[in-house]
Design an enzyme around this catalytic site. Sequence first.
Site, short mmCIF file in Angstrom:
data_model
loop_
_atom_site.label_atom_id
_atom_site.label_comp_id
_atom_site.label_asym_id
_atom_site.label_seq_id
_atom_site.Cartn_x
_atom_site.Cartn_y
_atom_site.Cartn_z
N TYR A 97 0.88 -1.32 -0.07
CA TYR A 97 -0.10 -0.12 0.14
C TYR A 97 0.78 1.07 -0.08
O TYR A 97 0.41 2.20 -0.40
CB TYR A 97 -1.01 -0.09 1.19
CG TYR A 97 -2.22 0.88 1.03
CD1 TYR A 97 -3.00 0.55 0.00
CD2 TYR A 97 -2.53 1.76 1.90
CE1 TYR A 97 -4.26 1.57 -0.35
CE2 TYR A 97 -3.48 2.42 1.62
CZ TYR A 97 -4.60 2.43 0.45
OH TYR A 97 -5.49 3.19 0.35
N LYS B 160 -3.25 8.44 2.53
CA LYS B 160 -4.54 8.31 3.55
C LYS B 160 -4.24 8.60 4.94
O LYS B 160 -5.44 9.16 5.35
CB LYS B 160 -5.01 6.70 3.44
CG LYS B 160 -5.35 6.20 2.25
CD LYS B 160 -6.63 6.90 1.71
CE LYS B 160 -7.14 6.21 0.40
NZ LYS B 160 -8.09 6.99 -0.25
P1 NAD Z 1 -12.34 3.56 -8.46
O1 NAD Z 1 -11.38 3.54 -9.59
O2 NAD Z 1 -13.70 3.27 -9.09
O3 NAD Z 1 -12.41 5.22 -7.99
C1 NAD Z 1 -11.34 5.99 -8.16
C2 NAD Z 1 -11.56 7.17 -8.66
O4 NAD Z 1 -10.45 8.39 -8.43
C3 NAD Z 1 -12.03 6.98 -10.16
O5 NAD Z 1 -13.32 7.54 -10.47
C4 NAD Z 1 -10.96 7.76 -10.84
O6 NAD Z 1 -11.46 8.51 -12.03
C5 NAD Z 1 -10.64 8.99 -9.75
N1 NAD Z 1 -9.44 9.99 -9.87
C6 NAD Z 1 -8.22 9.35 -9.92
N2 NAD Z 1 -7.43 10.20 -10.26
C7 NAD Z 1 -8.22 11.62 -10.36
C8 NAD Z 1 -8.03 12.78 -10.59
N3 NAD Z 1 -6.70 13.35 -10.86
N4 NAD Z 1 -9.14 13.61 -10.77
C9 NAD Z 1 -10.41 13.23 -10.62
N5 NAD Z 1 -10.82 12.11 -10.13
C10 NAD Z 1 -9.54 11.23 -10.08
O7 NAD Z 1 -12.12 2.82 -7.21
P2 NAD Z 1 -12.40 2.79 -5.73
O8 NAD Z 1 -11.91 1.53 -5.04
O9 NAD Z 1 -13.92 2.95 -5.67
O10 NAD Z 1 -11.98 4.11 -5.11
C11 NAD Z 1 -12.56 5.36 -4.51
C12 NAD Z 1 -11.94 5.53 -2.92
O11 NAD Z 1 -12.05 4.45 -2.12
C13 NAD Z 1 -10.51 5.97 -2.97
O12 NAD Z 1 -10.09 6.97 -2.31
C14 NAD Z 1 -10.03 4.78 -2.59
O13 NAD Z 1 -8.55 5.10 -2.21
C15 NAD Z 1 -10.98 4.34 -1.59
N6 NAD Z 1 -10.99 3.20 -0.99
C16 NAD Z 1 -10.91 1.81 -1.92
C17 NAD Z 1 -10.80 0.63 -1.16
C18 NAD Z 1 -10.71 -0.42 -2.28
O14 NAD Z 1 -10.51 -1.60 -1.56
N7 NAD Z 1 -11.34 -0.47 -3.63
C19 NAD Z 1 -10.71 0.57 0.06
C20 NAD Z 1 -10.64 1.50 0.98
C21 NAD Z 1 -10.84 2.83 0.58
#
Ligand code: NAD
Length: 255
Positions: free
Chosen positions: A155, A162
Amino acid sequence: MKLMEGKRGLIFGLANEMSIAWGIAKELKAQGAELGFTYLNEALERRVRPLAESLGADLIVPCDVASDEDIERTFDAARERWGELDFVVHSVAFANREDLKIPFSQTSRDGFKLALDISAYSLVAVARRAIPLMKEGGSIVSMTYLGSQRVIPNYNVMGVAKAALEASVRYLAAELGEQNIRVNAVSAGPIKTLAASGIANFREKLKLMDERSPMRRCISQEEVGKSVLYLLSDLASGVTGEIHYVDGGYNIQGA
Ligand code: NAD
């Protein structure tokens, strides 16, 4: 009366139907919220627009959160459309794929800056523009992960980002509480999404959830959505500055 009836808000971070933002959007819509969406680029617009329209949204704007002009334009569009804003969902993160594979000590200056800019500073930039539109108060929720608090293999720099994001949640909450603007984050367990696919050995994390978490299973985008709904709704009217875990209890364990 539905929980989000009469409430209007923006969702940053929808990429496709696997996105956590999609799980959140569906729960908010089911409770009567009016939603606006942003998308990162034209390639993603093709996926985001039909999803957003299927939830009745007509405020669908491009926004790269690395650009102050884009963020400005996004909130201008919300102001023109709605005048005021009740909530913002920040579900955005990015780091170079290589940085989620290499030893942490090898993280480059540029890779570090990029991850922190897109994944942590963007919450501050977005909140700054949301504040003047939240005249009657409001609620902001961001998405985080346990890698901020504990070392999670691969990570890496995203864990540092984060940690900065979670500290930003607390500083924003402390500053904005008097204006009745609440700021919280949901710390989700691992979920298979586009962003998650960039983390080396991600499948291993899903397997650990099935084998070791108290609930012995992974959690879904919709389960995250329901907790975000709570934090955005008046049910959480006394809650701010919190990191709320939606991970089947994984974080409570020592071994
Ligand atoms: P996802 O890929 O569906 O979403 C990530 C989003 O970030 C995408 O829509 C992407 O277009 C956007 N993004 C990236 N760079 C960008 C920029 N410069 N400007 C605007 N948008 C931008 O994946 P996700 O897993 O749904 O992620 C959403 C959030 O959840 C993130 O913060 C991620 O760290 C967090 N998260 C994810 C998990 C997991 O296991 N999937 C767990 C905990 C937290």
